[in-house]
Design an enzyme around this catalytic site. Structure first.
Site, PDB file in Angstrom:
ATOM      1  N   PRO A 110       0.824  -1.223   0.000  1.00  0.00           N
ATOM      2  CA  PRO A 110       0.000   0.000   0.000  1.00  0.00           C
ATOM      3  C   PRO A 110       0.849   1.260   0.000  1.00  0.00           C
ATOM      4  O   PRO A 110       0.350   2.347  -0.272  1.00  0.00           O
ATOM      5  CB  PRO A 110      -0.842  -0.110   1.278  1.00  0.00           C
ATOM      6  N   GLU A 137       2.566  -7.846   8.017  1.00  0.00           N
ATOM      7  CA  GLU A 137       2.802  -6.403   7.873  1.00  0.00           C
ATOM      8  C   GLU A 137       3.795  -6.106   6.755  1.00  0.00           C
ATOM      9  O   GLU A 137       4.295  -4.985   6.639  1.00  0.00           O
ATOM     10  CB  GLU A 137       3.309  -5.809   9.192  1.00  0.00           C
ATOM     11  N   ARG A 179      -3.084  -8.277 -21.055  1.00  0.00           N
ATOM     12  CA  ARG A 179      -3.939  -7.875 -22.177  1.00  0.00           C
ATOM     13  C   ARG A 179      -3.240  -6.893 -23.113  1.00  0.00           C
ATOM     14  O   ARG A 179      -3.744  -6.621 -24.202  1.00  0.00           O
ATOM     15  CB  ARG A 179      -5.280  -7.331 -21.691  1.00  0.00           C
ATOM     16  N   ASP A 194      -9.543   2.486 -24.615  1.00  0.00           N
ATOM     17  CA  ASP A 194      -9.720   2.298 -23.175  1.00  0.00           C
ATOM     18  C   ASP A 194      -9.602   3.621 -22.425  1.00  0.00           C
ATOM     19  O   ASP A 194      -8.712   4.402 -22.695  1.00  0.00           O
ATOM     20  CB  ASP A 194      -8.626   1.389 -22.598  1.00  0.00           C
TER      21      ASP A 194
END
Ligand code: JCE
Length: 291
Positions: A110, A137, A179, A194
């Site tokens: 994160p 963690e 992709r 896109d």
């Protein structure tokens, strides 16, 4: 492209056998190898975690299993030639590329750099990616520092929320990258327009889409889409894209290149309550000050 994933939850990566990524693997366009981190432990309990130095809640992943795993996987580049065989003569994983070039290490966290379409494109141009999804963690910092001296290491966040581990981010990143590989998406599902793709409509979100039947539960497909008038269809789609973008992603409007906006765009933005700034960009019209 070759992709290695080192994890304590190999089953979590099973979706990579399915759909677009699964088909790319079956065609020999993608060589994905999943490894169990516990294979590089030596104690009876296959321990991969320990308490954090300095105290605090939770556990931290020990450096030794990661070090052994990464040494083994990075050294396996040279033997890629045996296994990277194309099925049906499809474009094969380039085994030579894998052995000669250094892998890019992708570490989901994160606290990493935001994962964007731009980064997906960059990763899709690499011959070899190694993912190290953690749990607890996270991983002892010295592992990242050690390999950053030898390899291109990318700590990446897929969004501003905290997951329980890095496996779901690996699924997300691998799908976004796969992709983009040559020949993986068929012509029917080409990614030229896109949202977020470089060259997409001025970094706008895509508008709604419709298919048959033309009337469903008394709801009609917008008539202009049935008209066959390509110019009007393009204008309608662009207007819808602006409506969605202003509603869901005003930040994209604010940093929109003024040169990408035509007269009709400007008129629509004004109608939606946006004001044109002196430099031609748009900002949310200041709300009227109450007494
Ligand atoms: C992860 C955890 C930090 C406490 C390994 C979370 C990425 N965009 C992202 N959201 N969450 C993640 C992510 C990735 C890897 C790990 N955790 C949980 N992270 C502090 C707990 C552990």
């Amino acid at each position: 492209m070759r992709i290695d994933v080192i994890t304590i939850f190999p089953e979590y990566l099973e979706p990579l056998n399915v759909s677009l990524v699964g088909k790319a693997r079956a065609r020999g366009q993608l060589d994905v190898r999943i490894h169990n981190l516990r294979d590089w432990t030596h104690d009876r309990h296959n321990t991969v975690d320990d308490s954090p130095f300095g105290g605090g809640p939770g556990m931290v992943m020990k450096p030794e299993p990661w070090g052994e795993a990464l040494d083994a996987v990075t050294a396996s580049g040279a033997d890629a030639a045996d296994t990277a065989e194309a099925v049906d003569g499809a474009e094969a994983v380039d085994a030579a590329d894998v052995s000669e070039r250094r892998p890019v290490l992708v570490v989901p966290t994160p606290s990493g750099l935001p994962f964007t379409q731009e980064l997906a494109v960059e990763l899709s141009e690499q011959p070899w990616l190694i993912f190290t999804p953690a749990r607890y963690e996270g991983i002892d910092r010295r592992v990242i520092d050690e390999y950053a001296d030898r390899y291109d290491v990318r700590e990446v966040s897929i969004g501003d929320y905290v997951l329980a581990g890095g496996e779901a981010p690996v699924l997300v990143i691998v799908e976004a990258v796969a992709r983009l590989l040559p020949g993986v998406l068929g012509n029917a599902e080409s990614h030229r327009d896109d949202s977020f793709a470089p060259g997409a409509m001025a970094d706008l979100l895509e508008g709604p889409v419709y298919t048959k039947p033309p009337v469903w539960r008394e709801r009609e497909v917008p008539e202009v889409l049935l008209s066959g008038h390509h110019g009007k269809v393009a204008r309608f789609r662009r207007d819808e894209a602006f409506r969605r973008t202003t509603a869901n992603r005003p930040d994209l409007i604010e940093r929109c290149d003024p040169a990408a906006l035509d007269k009709a765009d400007r008129a629509l933005l004004a109608e939606l309550g946006w004001e044109e700034l002196p430099d031609g960009r748009f900002g949310r019209a200041a709300p009227a000050v109450e007494e």
